[in-house]
Design a protein around this motif. Structure first.
Motif, PDB file in Angstrom:
ATOM      1  N   HIS A 169       4.290 -15.869   4.520  1.00 11.08           N
ATOM      2  CA  HIS A 169       4.696 -14.470   4.649  1.00 11.08           C
ATOM      3  C   HIS A 169       3.501 -13.517   4.603  1.00 11.08           C
ATOM      4  CE1 HIS A 169       8.453 -16.359   3.070  1.00 11.08           C
ATOM      5  NE2 HIS A 169       9.010 -15.551   3.940  1.00 11.08           N
ATOM      6  N   ILE A 170       2.312 -14.033   4.299  1.00 14.28           N
ATOM      7  CA  ILE A 170       1.152 -13.178   4.066  1.00 14.28           C
ATOM      8  C   ILE A 170       0.291 -13.059   5.318  1.00 14.28           C
ATOM      9  CG2 ILE A 170      -1.015 -12.964   2.766  1.00 14.28           C
ATOM     10  CD1 ILE A 170       0.433 -14.196   0.387  1.00 14.28           C
ATOM     11  N   VAL A 171      -0.117 -11.831   5.614  1.00 12.07           N
ATOM     12  CA  VAL A 171      -1.066 -11.527   6.685  1.00 12.07           C
ATOM     13  C   VAL A 171      -2.300 -10.911   6.025  1.00 12.07           C
ATOM     14  CG1 VAL A 171      -1.515 -10.200   8.779  1.00 12.07           C
ATOM     15  CG2 VAL A 171       0.789 -11.108   8.339  1.00 12.07           C
ATOM     16  N   GLY A 172      -3.468 -11.445   6.333  1.00 12.45           N
ATOM     17  CA  GLY A 172      -4.712 -10.920   5.772  1.00 12.45           C
ATOM     18  C   GLY A 172      -5.555 -10.244   6.839  1.00 12.45           C
ATOM     19  N   VAL A 173      -6.036  -9.056   6.538  1.00 10.10           N
ATOM     20  CA  VAL A 173      -6.899  -8.295   7.460  1.00 10.10           C
ATOM     21  C   VAL A 173      -8.185  -7.952   6.724  1.00 10.10           C
ATOM     22  CG1 VAL A 173      -7.124  -6.228   8.886  1.00 10.10           C
ATOM     23  CG2 VAL A 173      -4.877  -7.304   8.605  1.00 10.10           C
ATOM     24  N   ARG A 174      -9.324  -8.290   7.343  1.00 14.36           N
ATOM     25  CA  ARG A 174     -10.605  -8.026   6.694  1.00 14.36           C
ATOM     26  C   ARG A 174     -11.432  -7.058   7.534  1.00 14.36           C
ATOM     27  NH1 ARG A 174     -15.304 -12.479   5.038  1.00 14.36           N
ATOM     28  NH2 ARG A 174     -16.253 -11.211   3.367  1.00 14.36           N
ATOM     29  N   PHE A 175     -11.904  -5.971   6.881  1.00 14.64           N
ATOM     30  CA  PHE A 175     -12.780  -5.017   7.554  1.00 14.64           C
ATOM     31  C   PHE A 175     -14.212  -5.543   7.582  1.00 14.64           C
ATOM     32  CE2 PHE A 175     -10.254  -0.824   6.715  1.00 14.64           C
ATOM     33  CZ  PHE A 175      -9.320  -1.229   7.654  1.00 14.64           C
ATOM     34  N   SER A 176     -14.985  -5.076   8.567  1.00 11.06           N
ATOM     35  CA  SER A 176     -16.393  -5.463   8.645  1.00 11.06           C
ATOM     36  C   SER A 176     -17.215  -4.808   7.545  1.00 11.06           C
ATOM     37  CB  SER A 176     -16.962  -5.077  10.013  1.00 11.06           C
ATOM     38  OG  SER A 176     -16.879  -3.667  10.215  1.00 11.06           O
ATOM     39  N   ARG A 177     -16.719  -3.696   7.010  1.00  9.42           N
ATOM     40  CA  ARG A 177     -17.347  -2.993   5.893  1.00  9.42           C
ATOM     41  C   ARG A 177     -16.297  -2.088   5.271  1.00  9.42           C
ATOM     42  NH1 ARG A 177     -18.103   2.328   6.910  1.00  9.42           N
ATOM     43  NH2 ARG A 177     -18.390   3.062   9.046  1.00  9.42           N
ATOM     44  N   ASN A 178     -16.698  -1.328   4.263  1.00 12.79           N
ATOM     45  CA  ASN A 178     -15.777  -0.402   3.612  1.00 12.79           C
ATOM     46  C   ASN A 178     -15.569   0.843   4.480  1.00 12.79           C
ATOM     47  OD1 ASN A 178     -15.804   2.176   1.423  1.00 12.79           O
ATOM     48  ND2 ASN A 178     -14.270   0.607   1.104  1.00 12.79           N
ATOM     49  N   PHE A 179     -14.329   1.081   4.895  1.00  8.41           N
ATOM     50  CA  PHE A 179     -14.004   2.248   5.704  1.00  8.41           C
ATOM     51  C   PHE A 179     -13.138   3.250   4.944  1.00  8.41           C
ATOM     52  CE2 PHE A 179     -15.224  -0.689   9.049  1.00  8.41           C
ATOM     53  CZ  PHE A 179     -15.853   0.131   9.982  1.00  8.41           C
ATOM     54  N   GLY A 180     -12.706   2.923   3.749  1.00  8.47           N
ATOM     55  CA  GLY A 180     -11.899   3.841   2.958  1.00  8.47           C
ATOM     56  C   GLY A 180     -10.418   3.499   2.980  1.00  8.47           C
ATOM     57  N   LYS A 181      -9.708   4.019   1.982  1.00  6.45           N
ATOM     58  CA  LYS A 181      -8.297   3.681   1.811  1.00  6.45           C
ATOM     59  C   LYS A 181      -7.448   4.135   2.983  1.00  6.45           C
ATOM     60  CE  LYS A 181      -4.374   4.069  -1.324  1.00  6.45           C
ATOM     61  NZ  LYS A 181      -3.834   4.641  -2.577  1.00  6.45           N
ATOM     62  N   GLU A 182      -7.714   5.339   3.510  1.00 10.51           N
ATOM     63  CA  GLU A 182      -6.910   5.825   4.633  1.00 10.51           C
ATOM     64  C   GLU A 182      -6.998   4.877   5.817  1.00 10.51           C
ATOM     65  OE1 GLU A 182      -4.941   8.696   4.505  1.00 10.51           O
ATOM     66  OE2 GLU A 182      -5.487   8.500   2.390  1.00 10.51           O
ATOM     67  N   ALA A 183      -8.207   4.412   6.131  1.00  5.52           N
ATOM     68  CA  ALA A 183      -8.386   3.474   7.235  1.00  5.52           C
ATOM     69  C   ALA A 183      -7.633   2.180   6.969  1.00  5.52           C
ATOM     70  CB  ALA A 183      -9.869   3.190   7.453  1.00  5.52           C
ATOM     71  N   ALA A 184      -7.666   1.706   5.709  1.00  2.00           N
ATOM     72  CA  ALA A 184      -6.972   0.465   5.355  1.00  2.00           C
ATOM     73  C   ALA A 184      -5.460   0.618   5.534  1.00  2.00           C
ATOM     74  CB  ALA A 184      -7.303   0.071   3.918  1.00  2.00           C
ATOM     75  N   VAL A 185      -4.928   1.776   5.180  1.00  2.00           N
ATOM     76  CA  VAL A 185      -3.493   2.013   5.345  1.00  2.00           C
ATOM     77  C   VAL A 185      -3.113   1.964   6.822  1.00  2.00           C
ATOM     78  CG1 VAL A 185      -1.670   3.752   5.150  1.00  2.00           C
ATOM     79  CG2 VAL A 185      -3.198   3.339   3.219  1.00  2.00           C
ATOM     80  N   PHE A 186      -3.895   2.650   7.672  1.00  2.00           N
ATOM     81  CA  PHE A 186      -3.562   2.690   9.093  1.00  2.00           C
ATOM     82  C   PHE A 186      -3.763   1.338   9.762  1.00  2.00           C
ATOM     83  CE2 PHE A 186      -3.987   7.224   8.266  1.00  2.00           C
ATOM     84  CZ  PHE A 186      -2.882   7.711   8.949  1.00  2.00           C
ATOM     85  N   ALA A 187      -4.746   0.574   9.302  1.00  2.00           N
ATOM     86  CA  ALA A 187      -4.921  -0.784   9.827  1.00  2.00           C
ATOM     87  C   ALA A 187      -3.716  -1.644   9.465  1.00  2.00           C
ATOM     88  CB  ALA A 187      -6.200  -1.402   9.276  1.00  2.00           C
ATOM     89  N   GLY A 188      -3.221  -1.487   8.244  1.00  2.00           N
ATOM     90  CA  GLY A 188      -2.047  -2.228   7.816  1.00  2.00           C
ATOM     91  C   GLY A 188      -0.812  -1.850   8.615  1.00  2.00           C
ATOM     92  N   LEU A 189      -0.641  -0.563   8.879  1.00  2.00           N
ATOM     93  CA  LEU A 189       0.490  -0.107   9.692  1.00  2.00           C
ATOM     94  C   LEU A 189       0.418  -0.699  11.096  1.00  2.00           C
ATOM     95  CD1 LEU A 189       0.705   3.695   8.743  1.00  2.00           C
ATOM     96  CD2 LEU A 189       2.146   1.842   7.907  1.00  2.00           C
ATOM     97  N   ALA A 190      -0.803  -0.759  11.649  1.00  2.00           N
ATOM     98  CA  ALA A 190      -0.975  -1.284  13.001  1.00  2.00           C
ATOM     99  C   ALA A 190      -0.666  -2.778  13.078  1.00  2.00           C
ATOM    100  CB  ALA A 190      -2.400  -1.014  13.490  1.00  2.00           C
ATOM    101  N   GLN A 191      -0.945  -3.521  11.997  1.00  2.00           N
ATOM    102  CA  GLN A 191      -0.727  -4.969  11.988  1.00  2.00           C
ATOM    103  C   GLN A 191       0.690  -5.340  11.546  1.00  2.00           C
ATOM    104  OE1 GLN A 191      -2.798  -7.299  13.124  1.00  2.00           O
ATOM    105  NE2 GLN A 191      -4.270  -5.715  13.681  1.00  2.00           N
ATOM    106  N   ALA A 192       1.390  -4.413  10.919  1.00  2.00           N
ATOM    107  CA  ALA A 192       2.731  -4.705  10.416  1.00  2.00           C
ATOM    108  C   ALA A 192       3.707  -4.911  11.566  1.00  2.00           C
ATOM    109  CB  ALA A 192       3.210  -3.559   9.512  1.00  2.00           C
ATOM    110  N   GLY A 193       4.500  -5.961  11.481  1.00  2.00           N
ATOM    111  CA  GLY A 193       5.450  -6.257  12.543  1.00  2.00           C
ATOM    112  C   GLY A 193       6.895  -6.042  12.155  1.00  2.00           C
ATOM    113  N   GLY A 194       7.146  -5.516  10.966  1.00  2.00           N
ATOM    114  CA  GLY A 194       8.508  -5.363  10.476  1.00  2.00           C
ATOM    115  C   GLY A 194       9.260  -4.205  11.098  1.00  2.00           C
ATOM    116  N   ASP A 195      10.582  -4.215  10.907  1.00  2.00           N
ATOM    117  CA  ASP A 195      11.436  -3.115  11.367  1.00  2.00           C
ATOM    118  C   ASP A 195      11.262  -1.893  10.484  1.00  2.00           C
ATOM    119  OD1 ASP A 195      13.133  -4.744  13.390  1.00  2.00           O
ATOM    120  OD2 ASP A 195      13.284  -5.896  11.533  1.00  2.00           O
TER     121      ASP A 195
END
Length: 312
Positions: free
Chosen positions: A61-87
């Motif tokens: 059930h786990i999806v892991g996304v790794r950034f190339s460097r620290n981009f900040g929490k806002e970027a991490a949230v939007f990356a997670g939204l982009a990778q999320a496949g749920g309804d």
């Protein structure tokens, strides 16, 4: 069956990854909710990514996304939204200060037709007086700018797929998720929760980092600081008029005051106002420069999903 995606930004959270995944799995399985956990490693300097890989191998059930460097929490949230496949997609902190036990209640509200479910803090937990005042000042400004009451709001939210797609369609680079999720509209409601104590690790937010974070997001979301420049200019103009009238009265009545001190004070006042105004304007120009360059919000170096991995 509908699937809930839970987005978990993580920065130096090696001590919490395994426990967070386990607790979320238990809560969602008990509630009979199909789910996936999207953990975004925001360039951590510890073994956060190693822990995410271990968890992903144990749980499909786990999806892991790794950034190339620290981009900040806002970027991490939007990356997670982009990778999320749920309804439907929930966003919460990886340190379990946002209680997972509230997710089933949010999910039921989504099933009732609500598209944005906000997590509202009953209290702010153990925070210093200065920290609470900074937070109150920040959200006071944001509430006026967005016309939405953002006092005691958090990144703990649940969004329908339509709301997520609307947020992801916005082209700007500098975004403030907590305000943007309210700005998009849709049918909304709120759920109160108690901020939990950290089980391990320590907070990444100092008072100074909060102030920087606040100012960056205020500039990214609203032009209110530019209005402060205008108001400051008007106040300086009115004060100068009063001083001019006072000086003329003193002069014509034969009680003219020695001018050196007055001139120095006036110059310092005007000079300070001008420098502060230029600083605010310059900050906006810097943000415009960043937007014009069109650099990506983040760079993903690796994704692991259900036993598969890929480089981006």
């Amino acid at each position: 069956m509908s699937v809930l995606s839970v987005v978990l930004p993580a920065y130096n959270e090696e001590l919490m990854i395994a426990k967070t995944c386990r607790v979320l799995g238990e809560v969602l399985n008990e509630a009979g909710i199909g789910y996936e956990l999207v953990l975004v490693d925001d360039g951590s300097r510890d073994n956060t990514w190693t822990e995410i890989e271990k968890a992903e191998k144990k749980d499909p059930h786990i999806v892991g996304v790794r950034f190339s460097r620290n981009f900040g929490k806002e970027a991490a949230v939007f990356a997670g939204l982009a990778q999320a496949g749920g309804d439907v997609v929930a966003v919460m902190d990886c340190d379990l200060q946002h209680p997972p036990q509230v997710l089933p209640e949010m999910y039921r509200l989504w099933q009732e037709g609500y598209q944005v479910i906000e997590g509202i803090k009953k209290s702010r937990g153990r925070e210093s007086f200065f920290h609470k005042k900074c937070v109150g000042f920040f959200y006071g400004i944001m509430s006026k700018a967005t016309k939405v009451n953002m006092q005691n709001t958090s990144d703990f939210k649940m969004l329908d797929r339509q709301a997520v797609d609307s947020i992801l369609s916005m082209p700007e680079r500098n975004m403030f998720f907590r305000a943007t999720s309210s700005w998009v509209g849709y049918r909304s409601t709120a759920v109160e929760f108690e901020v939990q104590e950290r089980a391990a690790g320590e907070s990444k937010w100092s008072s100074w980092s909060l102030i920087r974070y606040a100012f960056t997001n205020i500039v990214a979301f609203t032009t209110v600081p530019l209005q402060f420049v205008t108001v400051g200019g008007v106040i300086s103009f009115l004060l100068s008029l009063l001083l001019a009238v006072y000086s003329l009265v003193q002069y014509f009545t034969g009680h003219a005051v020695e001018g050196y001190t007055t001139i120095i004070i006036v110059l310092l006042l005007i000079g300070s106002a001008v420098m502060i105004s230029l600083g605010i304007i310059g900050y906006y120009i810097a943000k415009i420069y960043e937007e014009v360059k069109r650099r990506p919000r983040y760079i993903i170096s690796r994704i692991v999903r259900g036993g598969d991995s890929s480089n981006e």
